[in-house]
Design an enzyme around this catalytic site. Structure first.
Site, short mmCIF file in Angstrom:
data_model
loop_
_atom_site.label_atom_id
_atom_site.label_comp_id
_atom_site.label_asym_id
_atom_site.label_seq_id
_atom_site.Cartn_x
_atom_site.Cartn_y
_atom_site.Cartn_z
N GLN B 113 -5.31 13.76 49.97
CA GLN B 113 -6.25 13.19 49.01
C GLN B 113 -7.48 14.07 48.91
O GLN B 113 -8.12 14.36 49.93
CB GLN B 113 -6.63 11.79 49.53
CG GLN B 113 -7.47 10.96 48.62
CD GLN B 113 -8.56 10.25 49.40
OE1 GLN B 113 -9.55 10.83 49.81
NE2 GLN B 113 -8.38 8.95 49.59
N SER B 116 -13.37 13.01 48.55
CA SER B 116 -14.71 13.14 49.11
C SER B 116 -15.23 14.57 49.00
O SER B 116 -14.47 15.53 49.08
CB SER B 116 -14.70 12.76 50.59
OG SER B 116 -14.58 11.38 50.72
N SER B 148 -7.37 14.60 55.41
CA SER B 148 -6.35 14.65 56.45
C SER B 148 -5.06 15.15 55.83
O SER B 148 -4.81 14.96 54.63
CB SER B 148 -6.17 13.29 57.11
OG SER B 148 -5.96 12.30 56.17
N GLU B 231 -6.03 2.03 49.99
CA GLU B 231 -6.42 2.64 51.25
C GLU B 231 -6.89 1.58 52.23
O GLU B 231 -6.51 1.56 53.38
CB GLU B 231 -7.54 3.66 51.02
CG GLU B 231 -8.05 4.25 52.34
CD GLU B 231 -9.15 5.29 52.13
OE1 GLU B 231 -9.88 5.17 51.14
OE2 GLU B 231 -9.26 6.18 52.97
N GLU B 364 -21.00 -0.41 55.66
CA GLU B 364 -22.09 -0.83 54.77
C GLU B 364 -21.58 -1.00 53.34
O GLU B 364 -21.90 -1.98 52.66
CB GLU B 364 -23.24 0.19 54.81
CG GLU B 364 -24.04 0.22 56.11
CD GLU B 364 -23.35 0.96 57.25
OE1 GLU B 364 -22.35 1.67 56.99
OE2 GLU B 364 -23.79 0.82 58.40
#
Lengths: 379, 385, 379, 385
Positions: B113, B116, B148, B231, B364
């Site tokens: 993936q 990010s 990963s 996910e 959060e």
């Protein structure tokens, strides 16, 4: 695998109970009754018993009951918790479990028909593992002369006047008529003003044994285990009310030009309550479902229920007060009724730490071997 | 094509096994199973399924396992199976599904993936990797992180900005990127555990054919939400037996090493056990709830609890071990395909678990998602759109 | 009343140490040393000893020391904790306390002069109340033939090669030269890579007794009590670095068009760390101040210090990792060095629960009388 | 006038006692003590002080106590002494100080605070009570809430809006209001404990002379900050001996009632003890820090810890009592001048302590103050100015 959801019948029952409580037990009425010093709502109780037949839910059909089961009892308790409704249903459900264990079919039939109230006369704080022998019992009642009982049992919940009391004494379980002059009930100033407690004094009160020996002990243990398991559903309903009410309030209340509910500290605190409540609901459903199971799984599920759900309900009520700010701390707002019930319920049928200790035995996580707690481990 | 009951599906598996030898060619067996619609029974015929109710998947898996059939080694391709596949099944074209789904399911092609970026963590939509059209291709430039399996993957799901002028959530497009293409550079990213479980991926002039675009241009953010919800379910959603996971390690340690016990830690161990069992039952209840539906925001709660419990339990285990808890096994850099949370030392578990509340959405962010999407609380004042 | 502040001399000492560490022990250097497998920074240690005389701080002037005291030692430890500096100062301070208790003035003088390193050879996880008798000690060392020691002590911190070891064995405390061939030290893979641990094997190692009987036991207890008390200051320094670094990061890191540090959840979490750190600092100062005091107050202050400050430092390091997001979880960022030291320090000289149990005895809050933990209380 | 040392002040007290009989007229004695500058030694001569270092106050108090002198019953006038006096001393005119300070200190005149309003809780600056000028007076209209001692007070410190058009923090003015003036109506406000410790105060056309305005028109918010910082120090700042406060009640219960002890609650009691002792030492250290200075935002930390500890300890005590914890003493409505946190039942303590994290600044507000004023973290995006 337990079904942890609510089936269609259970959802329908919930709707009926919720509608009845919305119509007849708004919190303003409950608060007024608390102020008036007589919180039990006998009219509401008659409606629940006569119109909905709640006392028959867990009674088999052949004994006049609805043959639904304790899962349905738990659904009713969720709604009663949500409304902090002042009716003695939890005590009736606990007594039902005792009567089932004793195969006391006559009383079961009368209870299901709404002809009498029945309560197990044990202090409300008593944990299931404390009820099994006379030496462990907090308030021993003595037997004799003949089939009479003498002694004092303190802090009993849901003991309505003119009802029947199931009293563990000696090595047996007895039925005593609370209307007898030899039985004196005196009201206690209870923390949870919506669930009155009484101290009961027996002075050679006429008693009829309904179980003896192991059967009596097992019946009381089963009853208190049911109490611990079912109370979890009341706690879930209570916590749900606290969450819903707080969410509604913080959406509408503005400070600093924004809804209070748009502040991250408020949002995250309520998210945590929701996560805990989600878990508590699964735990409570599991406990209600396993009540009928044989073996240690019912005891384990009940201990888990009180180890987990009691503190969750207390935190939900505390967050409710906190996030309402000053208004949630006033007598005119219902939050304190929920806070007091949550804190009392965390003691009822044993505190969470007692249930953790029970779990330690049930799942083989024993305490340290030495008693001193000082020189015990090699580090 | 057949009756979609447990009985009917067991019969289908039996028929399949009559004509395919589970001890024969592994890949051949798996490809045939996919083609027979017995890979993902709830998906449509032609895409590995039969259009059957999703709860019957377990029936099929159990039947194959009972026959000793090879599985598709799901842990080696967790991103592919858990995130890429659900997204492709929902948003990709037929041609794309035909190309990618079977080798993905059989494990012939591993996926990773590329979402990010160093400056776009929780605020994923602020990503800066650019995709510029060039004939029938897109040219990709940018840097991705926390990837990963990048060093083992053949394909990647990729988010890139195709319209820098649009509001940040509207200028993003979803691609599938060939990890063997020129310009893709993978570097290991070492973590606090000493391992390099993740990678940094540098994309320099990488060509992605427009045929590898998933969904419409500018719709990438909406599609990514499918990926991200899956996910969270994938991270938290595996059904566990009682004392499955880290709490089982802790409980066994307590039982087997009475000399470590102290009164103070006893109650902490019991609290951890209670918390883990409550979370387990909640995850079970969630599975029952969504058995027939789509993953919803409730999965966030499971992921949140999982992160908190794994941190609390592993931290407690380190303390319970006392002098042993001061020792680690090995700081050598390794490149595992997934964290070994139950096999290594308590110190490894403790360190690795710190990442559980960061990866796949920080705790959060998850709390805000619950507050807004479940409880309906208002969003914060936004300054970025 | 204890002075819980820092006086002018202490602030000056802090400035000196901080400047030296900033110049010679940046975290990049420490991380590189960890990667190289030899974390102790001998050059830095020589600077601290030779330039600042840190090993003489708690040694009286008549024995060649600076006669400052353990309050100043604590200030140095705060700065070392803040820098996760890989030097064996904590072990030296613990040994100083033992040598003071034994009135071993020759060694004190050599230690103060920086002529040798001295370490108490007891496992780093040993709590003060476990060091008082041979049966409580985790790694018993046997004495004989003659004044020789044989046995194995595991997980010793700050034991540098060529130093001297203070070894409790039998009913005495011995000095052993670690450079002797009869002493074998083997490195351990430690969680806190900036504080190496060794296992030490004694094979009929020549030993000299420096205290016997109660005096020896008291010296070891005093040394480990000092360790527990002083470690709290290292933990405070560590937590302060974590807080400062995180505050700086969240002020600069932007997400959603705002500094991350403007989000209430982040702000409140850091405010909680600050409150805990404020309390931990007061507790650590109290423990350092009381180290010289007679009676149970030093033991109480040390137990309080490790019951409180250990968990605070761990939480501060955990929050530091969390609020840095992914970057704080990488090997290239120093946060993991602090996390590992914090978690190790929470075990060093006994875990918090052990110190709470010690407090239970010191302040008369005894455990339940029954050992079963099941049938113990009347409710 | 004399040397400001402990020795010098002890001599002054001795001289004062030579000429004033501590067993004589109580009020006369206290008035004379004020006039001698021995009330608040750090304040200037003429305002009850001598301009001495503040840490010498304890020396003077001890010397008077040792002589058996009457005190000013500080708990009966906590708002006056803790909040009104520091504000007046810093911001009021000489004439105002002459009129108000002496009877305030002697306790002849009790004070209360008219700040909070039903719609202005945490967001105090959004208050709506209006003050409209009328010759030399101001006419006040509005509603205030959470006013302790209003039914006993002669004077109130009052915030009112004098310029509705100004930004919210700039249109507020600080007044002193005569609680016996026409138009002031006080109604008890009952709380969860059953008591009415607070009041609602309705202000209808109340006349306040301009001479009772403190500071400049529009400067009320700045002045109120002095009051509020002193409130937080006053709430959390009393020096306590070890096991002072609620933790002492809990510790004594544990010692005296072995039959209540359980293993699980033992560790919780110890944690509470540790937390309380740490908070006590931190408060002590704060007192040492500010002995010579102004109260700063650090007081917020003490107040925050106090609220959390009192809630945790009282909640634990209720559980430890078990069956007894189900019982309350009395729900009758009372009107105490201050909460009786150590004298009544555990249930009372538990309920009353819930207010500790709301009154005098909620714990949420205090955390934001610490984050912004101590740690220097950025404020949230503001939409209200």
């Amino acid at each position: 695998m337990s079904d942890l959801l609510y089936d269609a019948d259970e959802e329908a029952l919930r709707d009926t109970v919720r509608a009845l409580l919305a119509a007849h037990a708004p919190w303003q009425r409950t608060l007024a009754a608390v102020d008036g010093g007589d919180p039990y709502d006998a009219t509401l109780w008659r409606r629940l018993v006569d119109q909905l037949g709640v006392t028959g839910l867990a009674v088999p059909a052949e004994h006049g009951g609805a043959a639904a089961g304790f899962r349905e009892v738990a659904v009713v308790l969720e709604e009663l918790g949500r409304a902090v409704a002042p009716v003695p249903f939890l005590g009736a459900a606990v007594a039902t479990r005792a009567l089932l264990a004793c195969a006391e079919h006559t009383l079961l039939r009368r209870l299901a028909a709404g002809e009498c109230d029945v309560t197990v006369a044990v202090g409300f704080a008593t944990a299931p593992d404390l009820a099994t022998g006379p030496e462990g019992r907090p308030d021993p009642v003595t037997v004799g002369p003949g089939p009479t009982l003498t002694g004092r049992v303190t802090g009993v919940a849901d003991a309505v006047p003119h009802g029947l009391l199931l009293v563990p004494a000696g090595d047996a379980l007895y039925v005593v008529d609370a209307a007898e002059p030899a039985v004196r009930m005196s009201a206690v100033v209870s923390l949870d003003a919506t669930r009155p407690l009484v101290d009961i004094e027996f002075t050679a009160a006429a008693a009829r044994p309904i179980a003896t020996g192991t059967a009596a002990a097992d019946a009381v243990t089963a009853a208190l285990t049911a109490g611990a398991a079912l109370l979890a559903s009341e706690q879930v309903g209570l916590a749900q009310w606290c969450l819903d009410t707080t969410v509604a309030y913080v959406r509408q209340r503005h400070q600093f030009g924004r809804p209070v509910g748009s502040f991250q500290a408020v949002k995250h605190r309520l998210a945590d309550v929701w996560v805990e409540l989600t878990e508590a609901r699964a735990v409570a459903r599991y406990a209600a479902d396993r009540l009928g199971a044989a073996g240690p799984e019912a005891a384990l599920a009940a201990a888990l229920a009180q180890a987990y759900c009691g503190p969750v309900a207390v935190r939900a009520a505390e967050v409710c007060v906190q996030l309402h700010g000053g208004i949630g701390f006033t007598w005119e707002h219902p939050a304190h009724l929920y806070l007091k019930r949550a804190k009392s319920a965390a003691i009822a049928f044993g505190t969470a730490d007692r249930h953790r200790a029970a779990l330690a035995r049930l799942v083989d996580l024993p305490p340290p071997v030495t008693a001193t707690a000082f020189g015990d481990a090699g580090r | 094509m057949s009756d979609h009951t447990a009985h009917g599906l067991r019969a289908l598996v039996a028929a399949f096994l009559d004509t395919h030898d589970p001890d024969g060619d592994r890949l051949g067996f798996l490809r045939a199973r996919f083609d027979a619609g017995l890979a993902w029974v709830q998906h449509p015929p032609g895409r590995g399924g039969l259009g059957a109710p999703p709860q019957l998947q377990a029936v099929v898996d159990d039947a194959f396992a009972a026959a000793g059939a090879p599985d598709n080694r799901p842990r080696r391709n967790s991103i592919g199976l858990g995130m890429a596949a659900p997204t492709l099944l929902r948003h990709a074209s037929d041609a794309q599904c035909r190309r990618w789904l079977r080798p993905l399911w059989t494990g012939e092609e591993v996926w990773c993936q590329l979402f990010s970026e160093p400056d776009a963590g929780s605020d994923l939509a602020s990503l800066r990797t650019r995709a510029v059209p060039d004939d029938d291709d897109w040219i990709i430039d940018g840097q991705k992180v926390w990837t990963s399996l990048a060093h083992e993957a053949r394909w990647a799901i990729l988010l890139a900005r195709t319209d820098p002028a649009a509001p940040k959530h509207h200028g993003i497009t979803y691609f599938v990127c060939d990890m063997t293409a020129p310009g893709v550079q993978v570097r290991p990213l070492r973590q606090a555990t000493g391992e390099a479980e993740f990678n940094e991926v540098f994309l320099t002039g990488v060509r992605v054919p427009d045929a590898h675009r998933v969904g419409a241009v500018g719709q990438g953010w909406q599609i990514a939400r499918t990926t991200l919800m899956n996910e969270r379910v994938a991270i938290g959603g595996r059904p566990l037996p009682r004392e499955g996971g880290m709490v089982g390690v802790l409980a066994r340690l307590w039982r087997e090493r009475p000399e470590l016990r102290t009164a103070g830690l006893h109650d902490e161990v019991l609290r951890a056990w209670v918390g883990a069992e409550a979370a387990r039952l909640a995850a079970l209840r969630l599975r029952q709830l969504i058995a027939a539906g789509e993953p919803g925001p409730e999965g966030s709660a499971v992921k949140l609890s999982f992160a908190e419990l794994s941190q609390r339990i592993s931290g407690l285990e380190v303390e319970l071990r006392g002098a042993e808890g001061l020792r680690h096994d090995d700081w050598t850099m390794r490149r595992p395909t997934e964290p070994d949370l139950l096999g290594r030392t308590a110190t490894y578990r403790y360190l690795r678990a710190r990442g559980n509340s960061i990866e796949g959405g920080t705790s959060e962010i998850l709390r805000s998602i619950i507050a807004e999407r479940v409880l309906g609380l208002p969003t914060e004042p936004r300054v970025d759109r």
